[in-house]
Design an enzyme around this catalytic site. Sequence first.
Site, PDB file in Angstrom:
ATOM      1  N   CYS A  13       1.630   1.744  11.392  1.00  0.00           N
ATOM      2  CA  CYS A  13       2.802   2.450  10.852  1.00  0.00           C
ATOM      3  C   CYS A  13       3.301   3.540  11.789  1.00  0.00           C
ATOM      4  CB  CYS A  13       2.465   3.061   9.496  1.00  0.00           C
ATOM      5  SG  CYS A  13       2.000   1.832   8.259  1.00  0.00           S
ATOM      6  N   HIS A  40      -2.093  -7.810   2.423  1.00  0.00           N
ATOM      7  CA  HIS A  40      -2.067  -8.300   3.805  1.00  0.00           C
ATOM      8  C   HIS A  40      -3.206  -7.782   4.664  1.00  0.00           C
ATOM      9  CE1 HIS A  40      -0.402  -4.823   6.222  1.00  0.00           C
ATOM     10  NE2 HIS A  40      -0.187  -4.389   4.995  1.00  0.00           N
ATOM     11  N   GLN A  87      -7.983  -0.169   3.117  1.00  0.00           N
ATOM     12  CA  GLN A  87      -8.862  -0.734   4.141  1.00  0.00           C
ATOM     13  C   GLN A  87     -10.247  -1.075   3.592  1.00  0.00           C
ATOM     14  OE1 GLN A  87      -8.237  -1.700   7.138  1.00  0.00           O
ATOM     15  NE2 GLN A  87      -6.313  -0.710   7.702  1.00  0.00           N
ATOM     16  N   GLY A 115       0.791  -1.218   0.000  1.00  0.00           N
ATOM     17  CA  GLY A 115       0.000   0.000   0.000  1.00  0.00           C
ATOM     18  C   GLY A 115       0.826   1.271   0.000  1.00  0.00           C
ATOM     19  N   THR A 116       1.908   1.292   0.760  1.00  0.00           N
ATOM     20  CA  THR A 116       2.743   2.491   0.831  1.00  0.00           C
ATOM     21  C   THR A 116       3.350   2.823  -0.529  1.00  0.00           C
ATOM     22  OG1 THR A 116       3.253   2.309   3.190  1.00  0.00           O
ATOM     23  CG2 THR A 116       4.847   3.472   1.827  1.00  0.00           C
ATOM     24  N   ASN A 150      -8.133   4.306   8.251  1.00  0.00           N
ATOM     25  CA  ASN A 150      -7.515   3.151   8.892  1.00  0.00           C
ATOM     26  C   ASN A 150      -7.543   3.207  10.406  1.00  0.00           C
ATOM     27  OD1 ASN A 150      -5.585   5.343   8.153  1.00  0.00           O
ATOM     28  ND2 ASN A 150      -4.227   4.190   9.505  1.00  0.00           N
TER      29      ASN A 150
END
Length: 406
Positions: A339, A207, A185, A76-77, A156
């Site tokens: 994170c 994930h 999400q 995602g990042t 999130n």
Amino acid sequence: MEARFNKLLYMDYAATTPMHPDVIDTMTQVMRDHYGNPSSLHRLGVESEMLLRRSRETIAEALRCRPEEIRFTSGGTESNNAAIRGAVYKHRHRGQHIITSAIEHSSVHETFCQLEKEGFHVTYVPVSRTGHIDLDALSAALSDDTILVSLMMVNNEMGSVQPVQAVGELLRGRPKTLFHIDAVQAVGKLPVIPSELGADLLTGAAHKLGGPKGVGLLYVRSGLELEPLLFGGGQEFGWRSGTENVPAIVGMAKAIRLAVGQQAAFAERTAALRTGLVEAISQFPQLRLSGSGTVTGEATGGEQIAPHIVHFVYPGMKSEVLVHAFEQQGICVSARSACSSSVEKPSRVLLAMGYSAEEALGGIRVSYSADQDPLDTAEKFRMALTEVIARLSPQAAPSGRRGRRR
């Protein structure tokens, strides 16, 4: 697929999920039998390339888009960074103004902060006390110089569902302004169809829905060009060079197919569990539920909140203390986004929602799976919460204790 580690009840699914057993089996077979480089011309390479093609088709079917609109990333990042930076670098000749909200994931927020340092003009649209963006403020911020709007679909930390479809409609008549949706999400939990949402770019991560870590996707609308961030062998349509992680990509496709197929059951069971958790939290007057809205399995209509996340605040208590207290009671919860959960400072999201610094230090996110029994899990949480409150605030008592539900 309920996760228990050393008899701990895992309630941090928004941070990451255990891998689905079918995904593990599929990836194991791929790692054992299909180790060829997809760029190689021999049979083993062709077999791996076919697996990539099928994975792309599987994900495209789930998102109702074209296979060539799906790009593979490391998560995602990277997807968020690549979408935002790739879009603004490629189209900066159109303008220097970009828009996001005040409560985005750090991979979006920090990217915008960096772009601001590079000379782009950034507008951070405010949110309400419930964690929903102000559509009027967003509309007022748009200008002829605006080249990108980036918003998350499901927050999130809070679980608030943003009105991304309404934003897509707002931007539909503005061809110079691209629309990026962070759906990390949301994929597999809410209906995510980029074309119906008006998205030019949309991100996801395996994930978060029973797939492996280290792999993600980026939807790129057909015809849209992005500035490549990695150069080399020309993989991923020349946009992201580097040998593809075939087992992880196949695992992601499997996980997305399974999650989308079970989406209705997910919404029903997690909504029932959410009701029980909210009921338990509401017994304690010193706790404050954060965010609100209609619990939804859809992504349209009024203020909504996702069914799989509950957030509350304990003013005067640090979230790190609460996380460890819950763990001593056998439950894993989270302080905020994984994170940034190790950073002992007020939640940026809660501050943007109007909470005080003291309140923003004491937020707890509880997230869960459709495979967890709603009644049993809510009762275990209620018992643990009672013990946590009693230990940390001995004089406090719930406003109305209830017996064990069966």
